[in-house]
Design a protein around this motif. Structure first.
Motif, PDB file in Angstrom:
ATOM      1  N   THR A  50       0.823  -1.205   0.000  1.00  0.00           N
ATOM      2  CA  THR A  50       0.000   0.000   0.000  1.00  0.00           C
ATOM      3  C   THR A  50       0.857   1.254   0.000  1.00  0.00           C
ATOM      4  N   TRP A  86      -6.007  -3.121  -0.476  1.00  0.00           N
ATOM      5  CA  TRP A  86      -7.216  -2.312  -0.513  1.00  0.00           C
ATOM      6  C   TRP A  86      -6.865  -0.863  -0.202  1.00  0.00           C
ATOM      7  N   PRO A  89     -15.147   2.378  -4.096  1.00  0.00           N
ATOM      8  CA  PRO A  89     -13.721   2.215  -3.803  1.00  0.00           C
ATOM      9  C   PRO A  89     -12.895   3.163  -4.658  1.00  0.00           C
ATOM     10  N   PRO A 110      -8.410   1.523  -8.693  1.00  0.00           N
ATOM     11  CA  PRO A 110      -7.548   0.366  -8.375  1.00  0.00           C
ATOM     12  C   PRO A 110      -6.078   0.627  -8.672  1.00  0.00           C
ATOM     13  N   ASN A 128      -8.477 -12.486  -1.900  1.00  0.00           N
ATOM     14  CA  ASN A 128      -9.089 -11.297  -2.470  1.00  0.00           C
ATOM     15  C   ASN A 128      -9.862 -10.548  -1.392  1.00  0.00           C
ATOM     16  N   THR A 129      -9.456  -9.318  -1.120  1.00  0.00           N
ATOM     17  CA  THR A 129     -10.092  -8.529  -0.060  1.00  0.00           C
ATOM     18  C   THR A 129     -11.264  -7.695  -0.554  1.00  0.00           C
ATOM     19  N   THR A 130     -11.578  -7.779  -1.836  1.00  0.00           N
ATOM     20  CA  THR A 130     -12.643  -6.953  -2.403  1.00  0.00           C
ATOM     21  C   THR A 130     -13.972  -7.215  -1.700  1.00  0.00           C
TER      22      THR A 130
END
Length: 433
Positions: free
Chosen positions: A270, A310, A322, A325, A373-375
């Motif tokens: 991140t 994320w 969100p 990306p 996958n944190t979506t």
């Protein structure tokens, strides 16, 4: 996750002093941290040195028994109704620690460097209860990711003893940045999703090698002079405290100190994706690759979970969405796919971050790197004003990851009831509204 430039100095600012204050939506949360400091000469103890084999060190501790990274701790069994600890002069003044006996709830106290703290006595609630599990156990964890303690000695009542606890059946390591370290959650390390996974699994020892602002790439990010592709191989983190303790010669981590991890969760990148740090997609992918190769080299049998990154949320019109990306989506996915390719499994590579050498190893019989996958796990109100998960957001991430681990690896959730997240017991039993 440090998404804006004003967060670059957050870690340095926090080093100025340690406070027992917890802010809750800008309001001071009422806390009652007991003053546990005592005059050691007024007590009769059986004393154990800090290198006693009965003391199990959790997380990373240096050769002088100073703690590093997020939520490091100690565990042991004991007889009697008394536990006291003398902390060395390298302890961060006022650092907040959580501690508990048996399966009872966490208690908290601020530690004075060079002092002895009485943490369990006959007056401690629950200390006189009978225990269905013998011996009585004691656990202490450092909450503040920027600070640490130094253990000097552990004391029990005169004539009593410490007891070595067997290691847990499973072991998990989390590698990350501020998101895993617990930045801005109520009890920091003890409110992080990484801690929630380790403690929530039950019958599992855990270590959280995470520090705010750090990149995967080996460069300065938000004041951290090195990235995890380098620092994961060392005992200490990238803090100002570490630079004062070790200068330019930090201690390489002795991986033989603790059993090998069975599962490693990696959530890093991140800070790399932030334009402020100017890390290219190729450099990030190379660093992530070397971190995974480093884990494989140290723990050849460990399973690895790489978490998709994320970011935050923004309001558009009458709803929230969100952020774009930017989180190296393709690089994370492609890196995992590369490790699971037949070509790589036929000729796997390990990496040593200390010598910076890569080497070939024997074949892998099956894929060992997995993508989580944190979506969709968190929504806009699960991210605080400074772009980190709230306590609830951290609990949601931990809960989903626990289920992923259970379904992917067949790990049963063996926690039996003791508290994981402190001060989340809220309910309403008012029927008349």
């Amino acid at each position: 996750m440090l998404s804006f430039s004003y967060l670059a100095v957050a870690g340095l600012a926090l080093l100025c002093h340690v406070s027992a204050t917890i802010l809750q939506n800008g309001q001071v949360r009422i806390t009652d941290f007991k003053n546990t400091k005592i005059d050691r000469s007024a007590y009769s103890f059986t004393t154990y040195p800090r290198n006693a084999t009965e003391i199990s060190y959790q997380g990373r501790w240096d050769s002088q028994y100073g703690s590093w990274w997020s939520a490091p701790g100690i565990k042991f069994g004991y007889t009697g109704q008394t536990v006291a600890i003398t902390f060395g002069n390298m302890t961060s003044p006022g650092v907040l620690v959580g501690y508990r006996i048996g399966g009872l709830d966490w208690q908290f106290t601020n530690i004075t460097a060079g002092a002895t703290h009485l943490l369990v006595s006959p007056d401690t609630p629950g200390s006189s209860l009978t225990s269905p599990i013998n011996p009585w156990t004691f656990e202490l964890r450092v909450t503040n990711w920027a600070y640490g303690v130094q253990i000097d000695a552990v004391h029990v009542a005169a004539g009593q003893k410490l007891i070595r606890l067997p290691p847990a059946a499973r072991r998990i390591e989390v590698i990350g940045d501020s998101l895993a370290a617990g930045m801005y959650t109520s009890y920091e390390g003890l409110s992080s999703w990484a801690y929630g996974v380790g403690a929530g699994l039950g019958n599992t020892d855990y270590s959280i090698t995470a520090y705010p602002g750090i990149c995967a790439a080996d460069q300065d990010c938000w004041g951290n002079p090195r990235g995890q592709v380098h620092q994961w191989f060392y005992t200490s983190d990238t803090s100002w405290r570490a630079s004062q303790a070790f200068g330019d010669n930090p201690e390489p981590w002795d991986f033989s100190k603790q059993p090998a991890a069975d599962l490693v969760v990696i959530n890093i990148g991140t800070n790399d994706q932030n334009s402020h740090n100017n890390v290219s997609a190729a450099v990030y992918a190379d660093a992530l690759t070397k971190i995974i190769q480093g884990v494989h080299g140290k723990w050849p049998d460990a399973k690895i979970v790489v978490m998709a990154l994320w970011l935050g949320f923004h309001q558009t019109g009458n709803s929230y969405f969100p952020d774009a990306p930017r989180g190296f989506v393709n690089e994370v996915r492609q890196t995992v796919e590369m490790f699971n390719s037949n070509e790589y499994l036929e000729n796997p590579v390990t990496y040593d971050g200390v010598s910076k050498k890569s080497s070939r190893t024997g074949k892998k019989t099956e894929p060992f790197v997995h993508l989580f996958n944190t979506t969709g796990i968190m929504q806009h109100n699960d991210i605080g004003p400074q772009w980190h998960p709230t306590d609830v957001g951290a609990i949601k991430v931990a809960s989903h990851l626990l289920q992923y681990i259970k379904m992917t690896f067949g790990w049963e959730l063996e926690a039996t009831g003791p508290e994981v997240f402190h001060e989340t017991l809220y309910w309403n039993d008012e029927p008349g509204y």
